[in-house]
Design an enzyme around this catalytic site. Structure first.
Site, PDB file in Angstrom:
ATOM      1  N   GLY A  73      -2.970  19.733 -17.305  1.00 60.38           N
ATOM      2  CA  GLY A  73      -3.676  18.524 -17.723  1.00 60.38           C
ATOM      3  C   GLY A  73      -3.532  18.286 -19.214  1.00 60.38           C
ATOM      4  O   GLY A  73      -2.799  19.009 -19.914  1.00 60.38           O
ATOM      5  N   THR A  74      -4.218  17.270 -19.716  1.00 67.92           N
ATOM      6  CA  THR A  74      -4.199  17.002 -21.144  1.00 67.92           C
ATOM      7  C   THR A  74      -5.483  16.283 -21.543  1.00 67.92           C
ATOM      8  O   THR A  74      -6.189  15.741 -20.684  1.00 67.92           O
ATOM      9  CB  THR A  74      -2.963  16.150 -21.534  1.00 67.92           C
ATOM     10  OG1 THR A  74      -2.821  16.160 -22.953  1.00 67.92           O
ATOM     11  CG2 THR A  74      -3.084  14.704 -21.047  1.00 67.92           C
ATOM     12  N   GLY A  85      -6.606  21.516 -25.066  1.00 67.17           N
ATOM     13  CA  GLY A  85      -7.514  22.569 -25.503  1.00 67.17           C
ATOM     14  C   GLY A  85      -8.976  22.215 -25.369  1.00 67.17           C
ATOM     15  O   GLY A  85      -9.839  22.972 -25.803  1.00 67.17           O
ATOM     16  N   GLY A  86      -9.253  21.067 -24.721  1.00 62.96           N
ATOM     17  CA  GLY A  86     -10.646  20.688 -24.495  1.00 62.96           C
ATOM     18  C   GLY A  86     -11.400  21.767 -23.724  1.00 62.96           C
ATOM     19  O   GLY A  86     -12.609  21.926 -23.875  1.00 62.96           O
ATOM     20  N   LYS A 126      -6.521   9.046 -20.576  1.00 61.54           N
ATOM     21  CA  LYS A 126      -5.979  10.001 -21.566  1.00 61.54           C
ATOM     22  C   LYS A 126      -4.836   9.391 -22.376  1.00 61.54           C
ATOM     23  O   LYS A 126      -4.364   9.993 -23.341  1.00 61.54           O
ATOM     24  CB  LYS A 126      -5.493  11.272 -20.867  1.00 61.54           C
ATOM     25  CG  LYS A 126      -6.504  11.932 -19.938  1.00 61.54           C
ATOM     26  CD  LYS A 126      -7.625  12.588 -20.687  1.00 61.54           C
ATOM     27  CE  LYS A 126      -8.620  13.325 -19.819  1.00 61.54           C
ATOM     28  NZ  LYS A 126      -8.136  14.498 -19.134  1.00 61.54           N
ATOM     29  N   GLU A 156      -1.859  28.081 -22.660  1.00 58.39           N
ATOM     30  CA  GLU A 156      -1.166  26.902 -22.115  1.00 58.39           C
ATOM     31  C   GLU A 156       0.115  26.605 -22.891  1.00 58.39           C
ATOM     32  O   GLU A 156       1.146  26.260 -22.303  1.00 58.39           O
ATOM     33  CB  GLU A 156      -2.082  25.679 -22.171  1.00 58.39           C
ATOM     34  CG  GLU A 156      -3.221  25.739 -21.174  1.00 58.39           C
ATOM     35  CD  GLU A 156      -4.191  24.566 -21.301  1.00 58.39           C
ATOM     36  OE1 GLU A 156      -4.851  24.255 -20.304  1.00 58.39           O
ATOM     37  OE2 GLU A 156      -4.279  23.971 -22.390  1.00 58.39           O
ATOM     38  N   GLY A 176      -8.233  23.342 -16.317  1.00 64.25           N
ATOM     39  CA  GLY A 176      -9.047  22.137 -16.430  1.00 64.25           C
ATOM     40  C   GLY A 176      -9.278  21.484 -15.082  1.00 64.25           C
ATOM     41  O   GLY A 176      -8.768  21.941 -14.052  1.00 64.25           O
ATOM     42  N   SER A 177     -10.039  20.396 -15.096  1.00 66.38           N
ATOM     43  CA  SER A 177     -10.442  19.759 -13.838  1.00 66.38           C
ATOM     44  C   SER A 177      -9.260  19.113 -13.114  1.00 66.38           C
ATOM     45  O   SER A 177      -9.214  19.109 -11.876  1.00 66.38           O
ATOM     46  CB  SER A 177     -11.531  18.722 -14.110  1.00 66.38           C
ATOM     47  OG  SER A 177     -11.089  17.764 -15.059  1.00 66.38           O
TER      48      SER A 177
END
Ligand SMILES: O=C[C@H](O)[C@H](O)[C@H](O)COP(=O)(O)O
EC number: 5.3.1.6
Length: 260
Positions: free
Chosen positions: A90-91, A103-104, A129, A111, A34-35
């Site tokens: 990330g989350t 899981g976005g 978040k 993960e 993720g970012s």
């Protein structure tokens, strides 16, 4: 060419920069997707190059594997590394008990395996978040292609009896085609609005045939490092059994990577 970071990118990058301080020489490190994790991979690469750290990274996705190699990190598969000292990821949401929705980006299965095979999981996030109740972010589940619509219908029927406010199950698509995970599966996003009992839901979801894994991470995360756009960081640490929060001002010097 260096550019000013947006507040959200500042928040993500300072959380990532703070988190890589927990990586020590000789460690095997799970690399999230993720970012926010992308910032972490870059900062880890910087530490390896500047300090000569001898570490091995286990990427949780093909995307992260590419980033890690670009950053000059040595990578291995989970089976080669066997067990990890730390995973940083990330989350999409986290609550006060550090239960997560992930899981976005579609990487939840790898993960969850990688984080579960780690002594410690540190989550990095921008402060948006943080939620009082999980579920505003759609909960992803990974399902196998065979019988996809039947699995979706069974999941919706099961959700009808759960402590949630909605139970719409939407197949994730990209360019009008089902999204395909690194494992060759698909993702169904569950629009639940509010999850009353994450533990019960996670167990029930994984009992539906065709569901491989769900994006609820329960009792896996040890610490959340949460960045703010003004340069502040909050650390919520569960590793000694208590919640504690500290404020660290690391400034906004994270924009050294703005041109990457
Ligand atoms: O599948 C993707 C992962 O769970 C990501 O860690 C999560 O979606 C957060 O991504 P980002 O850091 O881009 O907000």
């Amino acid at each position: 060419m260096s550019a000013e970071l947006s507040p959200i990118d500042t928040a993500k990058s300072i959380a990532a920069k703070y988190a890589v301080q927990f990586v020590e020489d000789g460690m095997r490190v799970g690399l999230g997707t993720g970012s926010t994790s992308a910032w972490m991979v870059r900062y880890l690469g910087e530490r390896v190059q500047q300090e000569g750290l001898n570490i091995v990274g286990v990427p949780t996705s093909r995307r992260t594997a590419v980033l890690a190699q670009e950053a000059g990190l040595r990578i291995a598969t989970l089976d080669e590394a066997k067990w990890l000292d730390i995973t940083i990821d990330g989350t999409d949401e986290y609550d006060a008990e550090l239960t997560l929705i992930k899981g976005g980006g579609g990487a939840l299965l790898h993960e969850k395996i990688v984080a579960s095979a780690s002594d410690r999981m540190i989550v990095i996030a921008d402060h948006s978040k943080s939620v009082a109740h999980l579920g505003a972010f759609p909960l992803p589940i990974e399902v196998i292609p065979f019988g996809l619509q039947t699995t979706r219908a069974m999941v919706e029927a099961m959700l009808d009896g759960m402590d949630v406010l909605g139970w719409e199950a939407v197949l994730r698509t990209i360019d009008d085609q089902p999204f395909v995970t690194d494992q060759g599966n698909h993702i169904i996003d569950l629009h639940l609005k509010r999850i009353g009992d994450p533990r019960h839901l996670a167990l029930a979801l994984n009992q539906v045939p065709g569901v491989v894994e769900n994006g609820l991470f329960i009792d896996i995360c040890d610490m959340v490092i949460s960045g703010h756009g003004d340069g502040r960081i909050e650390v919520t640490d569960l590793s000694d059994g208590t919640l504690k929060e500290v404020q660290v001002d690391v400034g906004q010097d994270a924009n050294i990577f703005a041109d990457i």
